[in-house]
Design an enzyme around this catalytic site. Sequence first.
Site, PDB file in Angstrom:
ATOM      1  NE  ARG A 191      -1.217  -2.161   5.274  1.00  0.00           N
ATOM      2  CZ  ARG A 191      -1.470  -0.855   5.170  1.00  0.00           C
ATOM      3  NH1 ARG A 191      -2.713  -0.428   5.135  1.00  0.00           N
ATOM      4  NH2 ARG A 191      -0.497   0.013   5.081  1.00  0.00           N
TER       5      ARG A 191
ATOM      6  CD  GLU B 272       7.090  10.468   1.143  1.00  0.00           C
ATOM      7  OE1 GLU B 272       7.427  10.824   0.011  1.00  0.00           O
ATOM      8  OE2 GLU B 272       6.213   9.607   1.359  1.00  0.00           O
TER       9      GLU B 272
END
Length: 180
Positions: free
Chosen positions: A63, A100
């Site tokens: 994006r 993560e």
Amino acid sequence: MTTIENDLRDAIRTIPDYPKPGIMFRDITTLLGNARAFRRTVDELVQPWAGSKVDKVAGIEARGFILGGAVAHQVSAGFVPIRKKGKLPHTTVRVAYSLEYGIDEMEMHEDAVTKGERVVLVDDLIATGGTAEGAVKLLKQMGADIVAACFIVDLPELGGAEKIRKLGVPVRTLVSFDGH
């Protein structure tokens, strides 16, 4: 909360429990599909640098490519894609960055920026800051002068924007959301 923040917040769709339970996914595709909101977003992201020299805008896959291309056009700068390992066809430089649940690598062409070029880094969202931190380190490794890192969405509870500021890079965000 400012009018711009309210308008952009209204243009962003929230999808609960995606990609896993407990996550509130902030989907900017609805903002991108709204011509007025998209234009306003790009204008607001570049506003602090309008009229100043920016050599390149670097966008983080994927994006960040959409936003980065529009921002580069607006400030009359070149565009640099920062991609996941193995996606660029020419000689690259790369850096490992934290996710993560592990480590990944990102890269850019070795000739994408030259020492001293003024670069604005762009992506859609900053959460924990691992990806943006990797991009900052990659650009600095190539000698870029990082003017700022810009994001539409900030998830301040996750600390990513502060992590980038601690690297000496100003951060610009347009909308903050609580939680993940």
